[in-house]
Design a protein around this motif. Structure first.
Motif, short mmCIF file in Angstrom:
data_model
loop_
_atom_site.label_atom_id
_atom_site.label_comp_id
_atom_site.label_asym_id
_atom_site.label_seq_id
_atom_site.Cartn_x
_atom_site.Cartn_y
_atom_site.Cartn_z
N GLU A 199 21.48 48.35 39.04
CA GLU A 199 21.22 48.57 37.60
C GLU A 199 22.70 49.14 37.14
N GLY A 200 23.31 48.12 36.07
CA GLY A 200 24.51 48.88 35.68
C GLY A 200 25.74 48.53 36.65
N LEU A 201 25.44 47.93 37.84
CA LEU A 201 26.58 47.94 38.84
C LEU A 201 26.50 46.21 39.07
N SER A 202 25.89 45.61 38.49
CA SER A 202 26.22 44.16 38.62
C SER A 202 26.08 43.44 37.29
N TRP A 203 26.73 42.43 37.35
CA TRP A 203 27.09 41.49 36.29
C TRP A 203 26.56 40.21 36.22
N GLU A 204 25.95 39.65 34.98
CA GLU A 204 25.88 38.10 35.04
C GLU A 204 27.39 37.53 34.72
N SER A 205 27.43 36.37 35.31
CA SER A 205 28.87 35.61 35.11
C SER A 205 28.63 34.17 35.70
N SER A 206 29.70 33.29 35.53
CA SER A 206 29.70 32.02 35.98
C SER A 206 29.51 31.86 37.35
N LEU A 207 29.54 33.11 37.94
CA LEU A 207 29.54 32.96 39.58
C LEU A 207 27.80 33.59 39.84
N GLY A 208 27.05 33.79 38.85
CA GLY A 208 25.94 34.20 39.24
C GLY A 208 25.97 35.85 39.08
N ARG A 209 24.70 36.73 39.24
CA ARG A 209 24.87 37.86 39.28
C ARG A 209 25.51 38.48 40.40
N GLY A 210 26.35 39.58 40.03
CA GLY A 210 26.81 40.25 41.46
C GLY A 210 27.96 41.24 40.78
N ARG A 211 28.74 41.48 41.81
CA ARG A 211 30.07 42.49 41.27
C ARG A 211 31.35 42.08 42.08
N PRO A 212 32.39 42.09 41.46
CA PRO A 212 33.65 41.85 42.34
C PRO A 212 33.90 43.17 43.37
N ALA A 213 34.27 42.55 44.52
CA ALA A 213 34.73 43.27 45.75
C ALA A 213 36.23 44.04 45.37
N TRP A 214 36.33 45.21 46.30
CA TRP A 214 37.49 45.68 45.96
C TRP A 214 38.80 45.26 46.10
N ASN A 215 38.79 44.20 46.65
CA ASN A 215 40.23 43.25 47.11
C ASN A 215 40.59 42.46 45.92
N ILE A 216 39.63 42.25 45.22
CA ILE A 216 39.81 41.49 43.76
C ILE A 216 40.08 42.24 42.55
N GLN A 217 39.83 43.60 42.81
CA GLN A 217 39.90 44.43 41.72
C GLN A 217 41.19 44.64 41.05
N ASP A 218 42.19 45.02 42.27
CA ASP A 218 43.59 45.29 41.84
C ASP A 218 44.08 44.21 41.17
N PRO A 219 44.03 42.92 41.61
CA PRO A 219 44.54 41.89 40.97
C PRO A 219 44.00 41.52 39.61
N ALA A 220 42.71 42.10 39.17
CA ALA A 220 42.29 41.85 38.02
C ALA A 220 42.80 42.78 37.14
N MET A 221 42.53 44.03 37.56
CA MET A 221 43.26 45.23 36.71
C MET A 221 44.84 44.92 36.60
N LEU A 222 45.57 44.09 37.37
CA LEU A 222 47.13 43.76 37.13
C LEU A 222 47.08 42.92 35.99
N CYS A 223 46.24 41.95 36.06
CA CYS A 223 46.34 40.97 35.28
C CYS A 223 45.94 41.33 33.70
N ASP A 224 45.03 42.36 33.72
CA ASP A 224 44.70 42.58 32.18
C ASP A 224 45.64 43.91 31.66
N THR A 225 46.68 44.35 32.57
CA THR A 225 47.54 45.12 31.97
C THR A 225 49.00 44.72 32.15
N LEU A 226 49.63 44.40 33.28
CA LEU A 226 51.02 44.03 33.05
C LEU A 226 51.35 42.56 33.55
#
Length: 416
Positions: A199-226
């Motif tokens: 609850e609150g820690l999984s998301w509906e997406s084009s990949l289905g329901r789930g959550r991003p793993a740690w090693n994709i999170q930094d690249p995502a935050m990088l792209c959203d900022t710098l």
């Protein structure tokens, strides 16, 4: 300040000292791996954040405009386990430790980052990156999860200098966000935890329901900022194994461009000669030292007084010695500033010593942030000026120039 720098930094990827040059003249993009906020950051974490703070302030001192991202990891396996253990929701838990973090960096005079994203706010970007990796054959589905195929990236392991001959003959997959220890788990790493319904820690997406793993999170935050590439990427030496090589594999597979021009890693802080761990009961937090009467400035001084690539050993005896060291230096400076010199006097030798203080400081800092030598040169100058003061050879102009020089140096060190 503002003059061109000949800053030389040790680049972990080349294992050489290199002259620093940013991609865009006069501007630096810097990504610094922030804390996982399911618990308080400890003194060892803050040693890393402080070396990064010194680097940031020195770049600004030499005239660069710096954009820095320091991210918060707030959705990962450990955060979920910890929140369940404490019978609270993950975001109540992580918000508490995020607040604690900003209290700590205020005490230690660590500059707030330009951007402070959380992994939970970059889920959409993580999904976009994973979709691109799937499309280009760098990632694949397996039992409802998405994994990165390490064989699809020819330079995999180039930061930690992993040899392809070490790869297993059969495909191995690692399902957790993180693993303990400093050894390589050689195999495909997880990008997307699928079929999750926390609850609150999984998301509906084009990949289905789930959550991003740690090693994709930094690249995502990088792209959203710098954006997808930076000049400098920093972290602790433990990030050299697995984590940063995973970040490189993900982003360079997507962009085809070098993720970072320079990779800097700070060495561990030991306690009594041993690595900090809860099982040993030797984890120390800034609040522990503050409660014993040490100031944030003294803690900062302890953690920066040395070279960031050399391990530092904490003991309470060493802490007290280092704090007294700083107190003695500040007292010597104060005595010089409070003297009542002859207004008409300006000693030539004192002028020469003071004139060289900032250039000497810069020469040491340009040598891969040699803070220890920079401090020692400052102390030598203060000692020599004290002798001249005792001989009545310090004039008003000397004192004014001294105060100006110390103020410039303190823009970086922030303990004077």
């Amino acid at each position: 300040m503002g003059e061109p720098t000949l800053l030389r930094l040790y680049n972990s990827i080349s294992q050489n000292i290199e002259i620093f040059e940013s991609a865009e003249n006069g501007k630096v993009k810097m990504f610094t791996c922030g804390p996982s906020i399911y618990q308080s950051a400890h003194l060892g974490n803050y040693r890393t954040f402080l070396f990064e703070d010194i680097l940031l302030r020195y770049l600004e001192f030499t005239g660069y405009e710096v954009e820095r991202t320091l991210n918060f990891t707030d959705i990962e396996d450990k955060a979920i386990i910890e929140s369940n253990k404490n019978s609270t929701d993950v975001f109540s838990l992580t918000d508490t430790y995020a607040t604690r973090f900003f209290m700590d960096i205020a005490e230690l005079n660590i500059k707030k980052p330009t951007y402070n994203p959380k992994s939970s706010t970059s889920v959409d970007m993580a999904v976009k990156i994973i979709e691109r990796l799937l499309q280009d054959g760098h990632a694949y589905w397996y039992k409802g999860n998405v994994y990165f195929d390490i064989r699809s990236f020819k330079d995999f392991g180039k930061l930690s200098h992993l040899k392809s001959s070490d790869w297993p003959a059969k495909i191995r997959r690692f399902h957790k966000d993180t693993y303990p220890g400093n050894n390589w788990n050689i195999g495909d790493f997880i990008l997307w935890h699928g079929n999750r319904n926390e609850e609150g820690l999984s998301w509906e997406s084009s990949l289905g329901r789930g959550r991003p793993a740690w090693n994709i999170q930094d690249p995502a935050m990088l792209c959203d900022t710098l954006g997808p590439t930076v000049d400098i990427w920093c972290g602790g030496e433990d990030n050299l194994v697995r984590h940063h090589d995973y970040n490189i594999a993900v982003m360079e597979s997507v962009t085809g461009k070098r993720l970072s021009r320079y990779w800097l890693h700070g060495a561990h802080l030991l306690v009594g000669g041993k690595k900090m761990s809860k099982s040993r009961g030797n984890v120390i937090y800034p609040v522990d030292l503050l409660s014993k009467g040490y100031s944030g400035r003294e803690i900062r001084f302890f953690l920066i007084y040395g070279h960031y690539r050399k391990r530092l050993n904490f003991t309470y005896k060493a802490m007290e010695q280092r704090a007294q060291h700083l107190r003695d230096l500040l007292l010597s400076i104060d005595e010089l500033k409070r003297s009542s010199p002859d207004k008409s006097l300006e000693d030539t030798k004192a002028s020469e010593i003071i004139k060289e203080m900032v250039p000497t400081f810069k020469s040491h800092m340009d040598n891969d942030l040699d803070v220890l030598s920079a401090f020692e040169s400052l102390e030598d100058a203060i000692l020599e000026l004290g002798h001249l003061q005792d001989q009545g050879k310090m004039g008003k102009r000397n004192i004014e120039d001294l105060i100006s020089s110390i103020a410039q140096i303190n823009e970086v060190l922030k303990v004077l």
